[in-house]
Scaffold this active site. Structure first.
Site, PDB file in Angstrom:
ATOM      1  N   THR A  63      -0.146  12.551   3.875  1.00 17.37           N
ATOM      2  CA  THR A  63       0.839  13.103   2.935  1.00 17.37           C
ATOM      3  C   THR A  63       0.540  12.762   1.483  1.00 17.37           C
ATOM      4  O   THR A  63       1.040  13.427   0.584  1.00 17.37           O
ATOM      5  CB  THR A  63       2.254  12.604   3.276  1.00 17.37           C
ATOM      6  OG1 THR A  63       2.282  11.171   3.190  1.00 17.37           O
ATOM      7  CG2 THR A  63       2.638  13.034   4.668  1.00 17.37           C
ATOM      8  N   GLU A 121      -1.799   5.887  -3.878  1.00 19.43           N
ATOM      9  CA  GLU A 121      -3.227   5.772  -4.146  1.00 19.43           C
ATOM     10  C   GLU A 121      -3.872   7.096  -4.526  1.00 19.43           C
ATOM     11  O   GLU A 121      -4.947   7.126  -5.117  1.00 19.43           O
ATOM     12  CB  GLU A 121      -3.965   5.165  -2.941  1.00 19.43           C
ATOM     13  CG  GLU A 121      -3.650   5.808  -1.609  1.00 19.43           C
ATOM     14  CD  GLU A 121      -2.531   5.066  -0.882  1.00 19.43           C
ATOM     15  OE1 GLU A 121      -2.765   4.584   0.228  1.00 19.43           O
ATOM     16  OE2 GLU A 121      -1.428   4.976  -1.435  1.00 19.43           O
ATOM     17  N   ASN A 143       6.548   7.692  -0.878  1.00 22.84           N
ATOM     18  CA  ASN A 143       6.187   6.284  -0.723  1.00 22.84           C
ATOM     19  C   ASN A 143       7.407   5.373  -0.771  1.00 22.84           C
ATOM     20  O   ASN A 143       7.480   4.380  -0.048  1.00 22.84           O
ATOM     21  CB  ASN A 143       5.201   5.888  -1.823  1.00 22.84           C
ATOM     22  CG  ASN A 143       3.834   6.493  -1.594  1.00 22.84           C
ATOM     23  OD1 ASN A 143       3.698   7.460  -0.855  1.00 22.84           O
ATOM     24  ND2 ASN A 143       2.811   5.941  -2.219  1.00 22.84           N
ATOM     25  N   VAL A 172       0.834  -1.199   0.000  1.00 24.68           N
ATOM     26  CA  VAL A 172       0.000   0.000   0.000  1.00 24.68           C
ATOM     27  C   VAL A 172       0.873   1.253   0.000  1.00 24.68           C
ATOM     28  O   VAL A 172       0.574   2.244  -0.663  1.00 24.68           O
ATOM     29  CB  VAL A 172      -0.941  -0.006   1.215  1.00 24.68           C
ATOM     30  CG1 VAL A 172      -1.740   1.285   1.292  1.00 24.68           C
ATOM     31  CG2 VAL A 172      -1.883  -1.196   1.139  1.00 24.68           C
ATOM     32  N   ALA A 173       1.971   1.208   0.766  1.00 27.15           N
ATOM     33  CA  ALA A 173       2.848   2.379   0.873  1.00 27.15           C
ATOM     34  C   ALA A 173       3.512   2.706  -0.454  1.00 27.15           C
ATOM     35  O   ALA A 173       3.721   3.872  -0.788  1.00 27.15           O
ATOM     36  CB  ALA A 173       3.915   2.127   1.939  1.00 27.15           C
ATOM     37  N   ASP A 210      -4.659  32.055 -38.354  1.00 29.17           N
ATOM     38  CA  ASP A 210      -5.391  32.881 -39.300  1.00 29.17           C
ATOM     39  C   ASP A 210      -5.080  34.346 -39.004  1.00 29.17           C
ATOM     40  O   ASP A 210      -4.589  34.681 -37.920  1.00 29.17           O
ATOM     41  CB  ASP A 210      -6.893  32.599 -39.147  1.00 29.17           C
ATOM     42  CG  ASP A 210      -7.706  33.179 -40.286  1.00 29.17           C
ATOM     43  OD1 ASP A 210      -7.093  33.588 -41.282  1.00 29.17           O
ATOM     44  OD2 ASP A 210      -8.937  33.221 -40.160  1.00 29.17           O
ATOM     45  N   ASP A 245     -12.181  24.675 -43.198  1.00 31.63           N
ATOM     46  CA  ASP A 245     -11.030  24.550 -42.299  1.00 31.63           C
ATOM     47  C   ASP A 245     -11.092  23.270 -41.475  1.00 31.63           C
ATOM     48  O   ASP A 245     -10.103  22.885 -40.850  1.00 31.63           O
ATOM     49  CB  ASP A 245     -10.963  25.746 -41.336  1.00 31.63           C
ATOM     50  CG  ASP A 245     -10.564  27.027 -42.036  1.00 31.63           C
ATOM     51  OD1 ASP A 245      -9.822  26.939 -43.028  1.00 31.63           O
ATOM     52  OD2 ASP A 245     -10.980  28.105 -41.587  1.00 31.63           O
ATOM     53  N   ILE A 268       2.439   2.141  -3.526  1.00 31.51           N
ATOM     54  CA  ILE A 268       1.549   2.581  -4.606  1.00 31.51           C
ATOM     55  C   ILE A 268       0.883   3.883  -4.191  1.00 31.51           C
ATOM     56  O   ILE A 268       0.155   3.916  -3.203  1.00 31.51           O
ATOM     57  CB  ILE A 268       0.476   1.507  -4.896  1.00 31.51           C
ATOM     58  CG1 ILE A 268       1.140   0.192  -5.291  1.00 31.51           C
ATOM     59  CG2 ILE A 268      -0.467   1.986  -5.986  1.00 31.51           C
ATOM     60  CD1 ILE A 268       0.172  -0.951  -5.437  1.00 31.51           C
ATOM     61  N   GLU A 319       9.063   5.257   2.555  1.00 33.29           N
ATOM     62  CA  GLU A 319       8.387   4.361   3.500  1.00 33.29           C
ATOM     63  C   GLU A 319       8.768   2.911   3.240  1.00 33.29           C
ATOM     64  O   GLU A 319       9.016   2.138   4.178  1.00 33.29           O
ATOM     65  CB  GLU A 319       6.874   4.547   3.371  1.00 33.29           C
ATOM     66  CG  GLU A 319       6.378   5.934   3.759  1.00 33.29           C
ATOM     67  CD  GLU A 319       4.966   6.191   3.281  1.00 33.29           C
ATOM     68  OE1 GLU A 319       4.330   5.232   2.798  1.00 33.29           O
ATOM     69  OE2 GLU A 319       4.505   7.344   3.370  1.00 33.29           O
TER      70      GLU A 319
END
Length: 890
Positions: free
Chosen positions: A722, A294, A691, A289-290, A336, A629, A292, A694
């Site tokens: 964070t 999220e 991350n 989890v840390a 133009d 155009d 990735i 961690e």
């Protein structure tokens, strides 16, 4: 014609019935149209005029989307394991984190979806409809059978129509029939068994008017239209997933696999060393989890949606997410001239008749006095008569073509009012402007004769004239005279003036060919002044490494003059005529890309030019406003349509619409695109470095057989704080002030390249080292117990990650005053996060769940001191590298 009490059935085969019968069957009079009550009744019966409705994103679907993530599955697995092993507090805490993360994602994604829906509503297509005797601008989806629709060149057809009026009308039906040639239209009925392409009395939904004007009655809407029958489901021509979203998804996928491998390795080593199986399994899941981030998809969605909304506030309506990111990589703008570089507010500056040149610089009295010249008076009279614009009774405002409004304003200054002229010489017929003839004509009754008033392109008018007004009256127009007038046209064009020619003839036949046997009257020179803010915008493009190239259908001399006025500089000296484009592209001549102006360019040549630049490796932004155009706008990397004067077809083909038609708006949008990409890169780097630190802290502790410096629940709490609030703040940043001082990035450039990854790893190592340093001081220096040591290491890493946000500044920006310190959202997030980190140790329930103890003064000294070390070290290294690069460059 009275309207029926009940809505009539749709007419069968309306193309084969006379227009009057169709109108009668639908119960409508073309002069008044339907009443509001009848429209409401028919709307309930026939429904909205849509084939595929843009479904509003349901809140429930957005909520479900929050739980379709590997991160959620990992959190759920950790909670299940905690409950299984009897750790109720940890199980409940993980569940709370899961709910909070989902709530934040739900709120952010729903707000982004609603913002994009609001943006789409800004670009809703409309149609000019006659109701209750008045012409109104009505959303196309509110059209009903029986509505009287008014059309002109450039309009997209939003329903199937039976024509009741048509003047030189033609339509592009390639979307329906595959026929690339425009189809001429007429009011007369055709055979019942006529093929779709031969139903000349009809206009069909999804096609576009390319020439002329007309009016039609709606015979079918929505799925009842021809295109609705053929295609029961029409999908929008826009990508579902933008390149940036694909890059983020690819990055997340790589992180998942890397994390799973690392987690499995650490778990295997821990179990082999005899660690507690529950702690190892839970720590392994927490590591996953840390690692990735999220908050990545949530913050990315917020950033893109906010960027689109912010651009809309600056008059740039972005239709596709991919355009937001591509804007920052733009290397060339094909723009133009009229209305984009200039004000699109034409003003008559000079008249040129046989007796001489008349400058229009004075006031009304001076022009009125000059109009005492019979030749000039005749020229002004024809210019005012041959006109479709309408000038207000007082003032200079009006409706219609800017050039024709300028002619009416000049006439008013000379004491010539169109209303008074029409009263004396009423109009009996009008020949609309045709791109083939480049002229228009109006026929007026003048006593027992008919006056033909003609205006148009000088070369076309001169070719149609046999005679010319002279000081001696009327004389034959020979080749020498024509050459002299052509020289005068070029002379005026050199001064940046747009030139029109006027001619006239008087006959007894109101149906005579309008462009034969004319008498040439003279020239009218008009000026469309450059926008005052364009030169500064072009200088900004030059500093940003973006080339600005003018592409116009105007004369080369006029284009060069305007190019110099707006600041194209030396590039304005190189002008390529449209007729030479194909050869230059085929031979791949280098002068093609040195030219700053392309003049007399057709729509087909614009498409060739866009492709040539793309093949040369450029990222092309192109402006356009006309039907023709559309192919080039679609081909360009960023098609930019004019919102005020652009046609529906051009707006549909474009990726961005300028609501104010101003060139500086393009530059502002490019700046915003660069800022958005920079913010995304910044918060992705921030999330990954936090991350990764961690992962390193926990992983190195397990591999070294040390106690865990931070516990799984603490990691989850840390990520909740964070990963979300500081990342949101970084996404809301206004960017560096010198973002337009840098060259464009490559569109193939990844969000994180090798330089960014090196920085992320180094920053993660510094954060990890500071955490272990705090752990050592707490354990060896302060001789604290295990719970207090964990508290010190956890808070040290947490506050270090907060201060780490200041390391996200650009290396060349100031140390104290930069894009990070100027971001008010950042200071708010830091204050909130600091409170969320400092308070839990003193709140008993939170302290119990997170396994924290109230820090003493000595502990806070270690926490704050060591948490500042990564910031100081990183800033010192950044400063040293910048100085080294400057010395090396010098």
């Amino acid at each position: 014609m009275p309207q029926a009490n009940s809505s009539p059935a749709l007419p069968d085969l309306p193309h084969s019935q006379p227009a009057g019968e169709v109108l009668a069957a639908l119960g409508v009079a073309p002069v008044t149209g339907l009443s509001d009550e009848e429209v409401a009744r028919r709307s309930r019966i026939y429904g909205p005029n849509t084939i595929v409705a843009r479904a509003k994103v349901a809140a429930f679907i957005v909520l479900l989307h929050q739980f379709k993530s590997p991160v959620v599955y990992l959190l759920a697995a950790a909670a299940a394991l905690a409950f299984y092993f009897g750790e109720l507090e940890e199980g409940v805490a993980i569940a709370i984190v899961l709910v909070l993360n989902s709530a934040i994602g739900f709120t952010t994604e729903l707000k982004a979806a609603r913002s994009i829906e609001a943006l789409r509503s800004l670009g809703t297509r409309s149609a000019r409809i006659r109701r209750d005797g008045h012409t109104r601008l009505v959303p196309a989806n509110e059209m009903v059978p029986g509505d009287i629709v008014l059309l002109e060149a450039g309009d997209a057809v939003s329903a199937d129509l039976r024509l009741v009026e048509a003047s030189n009308l033609a339509a592009d039906e390639s979307t329906l029939t595959g026929e690339s040639v425009a189809v001429d239209k007429a009011v007369e009925a055709v055979a019942r068994d006529a093929r779709l392409a031969d139903r000349h009395a009809m206009l069909f939904k999804g096609t576009a008017v390319t020439r002329g004007s007309g009016a039609g009655v709606v015979t079918a809407t929505g799925l009842a239209t021809e295109i609705g029958r053929i295609s029961q489901l029409v999908e929008e021509a826009e990508p579902g997933t933008s390149p940036l979203e694909k890059k983020l998804a690819r990055l997340s996928g790589q992180l998942v696999w890397a994390t799973l491998i690392l987690t499995a390795l650490i778990a295997a080593i821990g179990l082999r060393e005899g660690e507690d199986p529950f702690l190892i399994i839970e720590a392994a899941i927490a590591l996953a989890v840390a690692a990735i981030p999220e908050g990545l998809p949530i913050v990315a969605t917020l950033t893109l949606a906010r960027g689109m909304w912010h651009m809309a506030q600056q008059n740039a309506l972005v239709e596709r997410l991919s355009a937001v990111e591509t804007l920052g990589a733009t290397t060339v703008i094909l723009t133009d001239k009229t209305g984009t570089l200039t004000e699109n507010r034409m003003t008559v500056r000079r008249f040129w008749v046989a007796s001489g040149e008349v400058e229009v610089n004075g006031g009304t009295a001076e022009l009125a006095a000059a109009a005492g010249d019979p030749q000039l008076a005749q020229l002004i009279r024809v210019a005012v008569l041959c006109n479709d614009a309408t000038l207000a009774a007082s003032g200079n405002e009006g409706t219609g073509d800017p050039m024709e409004l300028a002619l009416l304003r000049a006439g008013r200054r000379a004491g010539v009012e169109r209303r008074a002229l029409l009263h004396r010489t009423p109009i009996v017929h009008k020949h609309a402007f045709d791109t083939a003839t480049k002229m228009m004509a109006t026929v007026h009754r003048d006593g027992e004769h008919f006056l033909y008033a003609v205006k148009g392109a000088p070369e076309a008018v001169l070719a149609a004239c046999d005679n010319a007004v002279s000081d001696a009256g009327t004389a034959a127009l020979d080749d020498a005279d024509r050459a002299q007038w052509h020289e005068r046209v070029e002379h005026l064009g050199h001064h940046g003036l747009r030139v029109l020619a006027c001619a006239a003839k008087t006959t007894r036949d109101a149906a005579a060919p309008p462009y034969e046997g004319l008498t040439f009257l003279g020239l009218v020179a008009l000026e469309d002044p450059a926008r005052a803010d364009v030169p500064h915008a072009i200088q900004a493009c030059r500093r940003a490494g973006i080339r600005v190239v003018m592409v116009t259908g105007d004369h080369a001399v006029t284009a060069r003059s305007i190019g110099r006025a707006v600041g194209l500089g030396e590039a304005a000296a190189t002008v390529v005529q449209g007729r030479h484009l194909s050869q230059l592209i085929a031979e791949k001549k280098p002068e093609l890309f040195k030219a700053g102006i392309f003049a007399r360019v057709t729509p087909a040549e614009k498409l060739e030019l866009v492709r040539a630049y793309q093949e040369a490796g450029d990222i092309v932004a192109m402006t356009g406003d006309g039907v023709n155009d559309a192919p080039a706008l679609r081909q360009a990397d960023i098609g930019v349509a004019m919102g005020m004067r652009g046609t529906d077809v051009a707006r549909e083909a474009a990726a961005m619409i300028l609501l104010d038609d101003a060139f500086p708006t393009i530059v502002n949008a490019i700046r915003e695109g660069r800022i958005i990409f920079g913010n995304i890169r910044r918060f992705v780097a921030y999330l990954l470095s936090c991350n990764l630190s961690e992962v390193l802290v926990v992983g190195l502790a397990i591999l070294s057989s040390l106690p865990l410096p931070i516990l799984p629940l603490q990691i989850l709490y840390l990520n909740l704080v964070t990963d979300v609030f500081p990342a949101f703040a970084l996404a809301m940043g206004e960017g560096e002030r010198d973002v337009l001082e840098r060259p464009p990035r490559s569109p193939k450039e990844e969000i994180l390249g090798r330089p960014q990854w090196i920085v992320i790893v180094l920053q993660s190592l510094i954060l990890t080292a500071a955490t272990f340093g705090a752990l050592a001081l707490a354990r060896l220096g302060l001789d604290l117990d295990a719970a207090s040591v964990v508290t010190v290491s956890f808070l040290t890493l947490a506050f270090a990650q907060l201060w780490h946000v200041f390391n996200m500044r650009h290396p060349r920006s100031g140390l104290l005053r930069n894009e990070i310190t100027r971001n008010p959202w950042l200071w708010g997030s830091l204050a909130l996060c600091a409170a969320l980190l400092a308070l839990p140790p003193y709140i008993e329930p939170l302290a119990y769940v997170l396994h924290l103890t109230p820090p003493s003064f000595a502990m806070w000294s270690v926490i704050l001191g060591m948490s500042l070390v990564p910031l100081i070290v990183a800033q010192t290294i950044t400063y040293a590298l910048v100085q080294w690069r400057r010395r090396r460059a010098a």
